[in-house]
Design an enzyme around this catalytic site. Structure first.
Site, PDB file in Angstrom:
ATOM      1  N   GLU A  78      87.265  49.708  47.978  1.00  0.00           N
ATOM      2  CA  GLU A  78      85.920  49.531  47.416  1.00  0.00           C
ATOM      3  C   GLU A  78      86.002  49.354  45.907  1.00  0.00           C
ATOM      4  O   GLU A  78      86.694  50.086  45.222  1.00  0.00           O
ATOM      5  CB  GLU A  78      85.049  50.755  47.749  1.00  0.00           C
ATOM      6  CG  GLU A  78      84.813  50.956  49.239  1.00  0.00           C
ATOM      7  CD  GLU A  78      83.948  49.869  49.876  1.00  0.00           C
ATOM      8  OE1 GLU A  78      83.344  49.072  49.123  1.00  0.00           O
ATOM      9  OE2 GLU A  78      83.901  49.806  51.121  1.00  0.00           O
ATOM     10  N   ARG A  88      70.685  55.830  56.811  1.00  0.00           N
ATOM     11  CA  ARG A  88      70.066  55.287  58.030  1.00  0.00           C
ATOM     12  C   ARG A  88      70.104  56.329  59.148  1.00  0.00           C
ATOM     13  O   ARG A  88      69.266  56.365  60.023  1.00  0.00           O
ATOM     14  CB  ARG A  88      70.871  54.038  58.413  1.00  0.00           C
ATOM     15  CG  ARG A  88      70.347  53.147  59.490  1.00  0.00           C
ATOM     16  CD  ARG A  88      71.241  51.887  59.609  1.00  0.00           C
ATOM     17  NE  ARG A  88      72.671  52.197  59.593  1.00  0.00           N
ATOM     18  CZ  ARG A  88      73.354  52.669  60.633  1.00  0.00           C
ATOM     19  NH1 ARG A  88      72.760  52.867  61.789  1.00  0.00           N
ATOM     20  NH2 ARG A  88      74.653  52.928  60.535  1.00  0.00           N
ATOM     21  N   CYS A 141      80.169  58.093  52.291  1.00  0.00           N
ATOM     22  CA  CYS A 141      81.389  57.570  51.657  1.00  0.00           C
ATOM     23  C   CYS A 141      81.113  57.140  50.224  1.00  0.00           C
ATOM     24  O   CYS A 141      81.873  57.472  49.309  1.00  0.00           O
ATOM     25  CB  CYS A 141      81.952  56.390  52.456  1.00  0.00           C
ATOM     26  SG  CYS A 141      82.690  56.917  54.017  1.00  0.00           S
ATOM     27  N   HIS A 165      87.673  51.821  52.740  1.00  0.00           N
ATOM     28  CA  HIS A 165      87.045  51.863  54.058  1.00  0.00           C
ATOM     29  C   HIS A 165      87.986  51.217  55.065  1.00  0.00           C
ATOM     30  O   HIS A 165      88.529  50.139  54.807  1.00  0.00           O
ATOM     31  CB  HIS A 165      85.710  51.111  54.053  1.00  0.00           C
ATOM     32  CG  HIS A 165      84.519  51.989  53.877  1.00  0.00           C
ATOM     33  ND1 HIS A 165      83.597  51.795  52.864  1.00  0.00           N
ATOM     34  CD2 HIS A 165      84.072  53.062  54.593  1.00  0.00           C
ATOM     35  CE1 HIS A 165      82.646  52.722  52.976  1.00  0.00           C
ATOM     36  NE2 HIS A 165      82.910  53.494  54.009  1.00  0.00           N
TER      37      HIS A 165
END
Ligand code: PCA
Length: 193
Positions: A78, A88, A141, A165
């Protein structure tokens, strides 16, 4: 050299987390560096607090965190963490923040302080699909990555921190490929120090 390597436990009702599988499968040293492994709960704030506490105790030279991004087909270092928690689904403590900062008053974002392009090249050279990702999402994360970069920026400016990831268990990469990929990325990190 000591590398603090973290991963997350299963979340969202799943039975396993590919980042935990990779963490457990890796040896205790890679590229001459000692790996200090830490499994974190997929819980906002607590995960960052535990990782910072470990960094304070262990005083690592590098922190690399792993997490699972289901649906991705490559290992993805990332590039950026944003100061936002917007979930979510609830985390493993039932917390589901909306539009909240990770660190109130903190900068909008931090760039990874690991060499993301060199990590991608090393993983590809090891035969593992890899690409740079420009979003770690807005779930746990991202908030862990932000918390570690904020910690380093405010208290350990010499401590490189970053995040990878990995695809989920059903995304077509074997545990061996995940492990080989993360090991190659760690080698690239160690070489760049
Ligand atoms: N992946 C989630 C949290 C824990 C994990 O492994 C994420 O991408 O935020």
């Amino acid at each position: 050299m000591t590398i603090l390597l973290t991963a997350f436990d299963p979340f969202g009702g799943e039975g396993e987390n590919a980042s935990q599988m990779a963490l457990e499968a890796l040896p205790d040293s890679v590229a001459g560096a000692r790996l200090e492994k830490l499994l974190l709960p997929t819980v906002f704030r607590t995960s960052g607090e535990l990782a910072i506490q470990a960094a304070e105790n262990i005083r690592p030279d590098v922190v690399l965190s792993l997490g699972q991004a289901g649906g991705r087909k490559a290992l993805t270092p990332e590039r950026i963490a944003v100061n936002l928690m917007d979930a979510r689904i609830p985390d493993n403590a039932g917390f589901r923040p909306a539009d909240e900062p990770v660190v109130p008053g903190g900068p909008a974002a931090y760039f990874s302080t690991l060499p993301v392009k060199a990590m991608v090249r090393a993983m590809e050279a090891a035969g593992v699909p890899a690409m740079v990702s420009n979003t770690a999402g807005t779930f746990v994360c991202n908030s862990l990555m932000y918390a570690m970069l904020h910690y380093a920026a405010s208290r350990r400016p010499d401590l490189p921190c970053g995040f990878i990831h990995v695809p989920g268990p059903e995304d077509g990469l074997s545990r061996e490929e995940l492990t080989r990929g993360v090991a190659a990325a760690l080698e690239a990190v160690a070489e760049n120090l």
